[in-house]
Design an enzyme around this catalytic site. Structure first.
Site, mmCIF file in Angstrom:
data_model
loop_
_atom_site.group_PDB
_atom_site.id
_atom_site.type_symbol
_atom_site.label_atom_id
_atom_site.label_comp_id
_atom_site.label_asym_id
_atom_site.label_seq_id
_atom_site.Cartn_x
_atom_site.Cartn_y
_atom_site.Cartn_z
ATOM 1 N N ASP A 15 0.811 -1.223 0.000
ATOM 2 C CA ASP A 15 0.000 0.000 0.000
ATOM 3 C C ASP A 15 0.841 1.268 0.000
ATOM 4 O OD1 ASP A 15 -2.363 -1.377 -0.029
ATOM 5 O OD2 ASP A 15 -2.748 -1.191 2.134
ATOM 6 N N ARG A 96 0.654 4.963 16.983
ATOM 7 C CA ARG A 96 0.318 5.983 15.990
ATOM 8 C C ARG A 96 0.693 7.400 16.430
ATOM 9 N NH1 ARG A 96 0.290 1.605 14.169
ATOM 10 N NH2 ARG A 96 -0.983 0.839 12.464
ATOM 11 N N ASP A 125 -6.933 3.540 12.570
ATOM 12 C CA ASP A 125 -5.626 4.169 12.416
ATOM 13 C C ASP A 125 -5.690 5.482 11.634
ATOM 14 O OD1 ASP A 125 -4.253 2.336 13.958
ATOM 15 O OD2 ASP A 125 -3.993 0.947 12.288
ATOM 16 N N SER A 177 -3.578 -9.255 8.240
ATOM 17 C CA SER A 177 -3.034 -7.913 8.358
ATOM 18 C C SER A 177 -2.434 -7.812 9.757
ATOM 19 C CB SER A 177 -4.165 -6.895 8.168
ATOM 20 O OG SER A 177 -3.774 -5.670 8.730
HETATM 21 N N1 ARG Z 1 -7.912 -3.013 16.134
HETATM 22 C C1 ARG Z 1 -6.674 -2.530 16.601
HETATM 23 C C2 ARG Z 1 -6.734 -1.042 16.756
HETATM 24 O O1 ARG Z 1 -7.547 -0.410 16.203
HETATM 25 C C3 ARG Z 1 -5.518 -2.986 15.749
HETATM 26 C C4 ARG Z 1 -5.362 -2.307 14.425
HETATM 27 C C5 ARG Z 1 -4.257 -2.921 13.670
HETATM 28 N N2 ARG Z 1 -3.921 -2.147 12.544
HETATM 29 C C6 ARG Z 1 -3.586 -2.690 11.368
HETATM 30 N N3 ARG Z 1 -3.275 -1.840 10.432
HETATM 31 N N4 ARG Z 1 -3.569 -3.969 11.163
HETATM 32 O O2 ARG Z 1 -5.963 -0.479 17.474
#
Ligand code: ARG
Length: 408
Positions: A15, A96, A125, A177
């Protein structure tokens, strides 16, 4: 005239690699890639940095921010016993904001007016990136190519990439992922999208199967804390960062630290999430055990509510916000006397506290004991109960008077 610049949060994956070219083509901007090292495994970050240049980034930097991540982010999370929905230790949500901070710093340094990220429109995110950037510099423009482009499937994306000479993965794509850093791993997608399917064994890298050989004998660890932070392991002065690594190893070996949950995302949907967080959960278990011993009852109870709110704010992308900062202030005050040792036992997928001690312990043996040294005033309990229960007694009398006895 020089082209305007866009800073891209680069991971090396498909990506964000496609994003480099896409931003150049669609926005006519020069792309500067930034790789932020928050302790993700399995990656040669120098290779990742070079890859961005080979695709066409005008500059590419890798910043190792692991110490800062431990000291300014994970330490706050531990003091807050941060668990979103009482389960998830915020692995991705904590990384993040530090990535955002470095993106904004770098953007200022190189005079970039744009920042881009590779998040989809369905997750948390994107919110964390964009709200975080706005908090630190409300004038920076955010680009979210993955949300905008019309490359619906991974195949389309790979074709688009191949046409432009962007390296595409040759092996069959990992169906999951995964997002990871020092605080643990988050695993989504693939068969996990069916909440009835048991997570397959091959998704785990930090924890062994609790039914397996490695979990035969119990293991012990003593973690010492000073003012809410871990400072020693089994009596040896050890830094927080190293303690996280060592607890990942020990708890992981005993199969402790797997979470399989349905989680409420900020954008409104429920998702099935699997986490591997042996070190994080071990440290939170120990930290809570010490607080149980050292925090006065009302403070402890009040803090539970603050912890929940703190976790929600951080999950929802509000790391840089006045309320989260104010709650940090509250939490910090509570940690002054959270100093002492906690002994943990690991066995077949469990981690339990089996001992705790502190110079600031509020546990009073003479008050608690039933033996001869008992100093608790048993008679005083009578008057206490009379007054504590008085409103209920009044209510019961009244209820009887109006013929509603037995009804609430
Ligand atoms: N659900 C979790 C969160 O929102 C994990 C997100 C993981 N991110 C990813 N790009 N796979 O914090």
């Amino acid at each position: 005239m020089a082209r305007s610049k866009c800073l891209l949060a680069y991971s090396g994956g498909l990506d964000t690699s496609v994003a480099i070219k896409w931003i150049q083509e669609n926005y006519g901007l020069d792309v500067i890639a930034l790789v932020v090292d928050v302790g993700q495994e399995r990656q040669d970050l120098d290779f990742v940095r070079e890859k961005a240049l080979s695709i066409g980034a005008v500059e590419s930097t890798c910043k190792d921010v692991r110490e800062e991540y431990v000291n300014d982010y994970l330490s706050r999370a531990l003091k807050a016993n941060a668990l979103y929905e009482n389960k998830y230790p915020l692995v991705s949500a904590l990384s993040r904001p530090i990535i955002v901070k470095h993106l904004v710093d770098e953007a200022h340094e190189c005079g970039a007016g744009y920042i881009a990220h590779g998040c989809t429109g369905k997750g948390n995110d994107q919110v964390r990136f964009e709200v975080g950037i706005a908090a630190l510099d409300p004038d920076i423009q955010v680009l979210a190519p993955v949300r905008e482009w019309d490359l619906k499937t991974r195949e389309q994306e790979m074709d688009w990439a191949a046409e432009r000479g962007i390296p595409v993965p040759t092996t069959k794509a990992n169906p999951y992922s995964i997002d990871d850093n020092l605080w643990g791993r988050a695993i989504e997608c693939g068969v996990l999208e069916d909440p009835w399917v048991e997570p397959p064994d091959d998704i785990y890298t930090l924890t062994s199967d609790a039914r397996g050989e490695t979990c035969g004998e119990p293991g012990y660890a003593v973690i010492s804390f000073e003012q809410g932070l871990p400072v020693a392991l089994d009596g040896e002065p050890t830094g927080f960062h190293e303690i996280i690594n060592r607890m990942n190893e020990l708890a992981g070996k005993h199969g402790f630290g797997r979470i399989d949950m349905i989680e409420n995302r900020l954008v409104g949907l429920k998702s099935r999430e699997v986490y591997e967080v042996p070190g994080a959960l071990t440290l939170i278990t120990a930290h809570k055990a010490l607080e149980d011993l050292c925090l006065e009852r009302e403070l402890l109870h009040y803090k539970l509510g603050v912890e929940q709110k703190w976790s929600e704010l951080v999950y929802n992308g509000m790391w840089f916000s006045p309320l989260k900062e104010a709650l940090d202030g509250f939490i910090e005050t509570t940690q002054q006397l959270v100093t002492g040792d906690v002994r943990l036992r690991f066995f077949k997928g469990s981690c339990v506290t089996v001992g705790r001690r502190s110079p600031y312990s509020l546990y009073d043996y003479d008050l608690a004991t039933y033996d001869a040294s008992d100093s608790f005033d048993h008679r005083a309990a009578k008057g206490f109960i009379d007054l504590h229960g008085l409103p209920i007694k009044v209510w019961a009398h009244q209820r009887r008077k109006v013929g509603k006895e037995g009804e609430v």
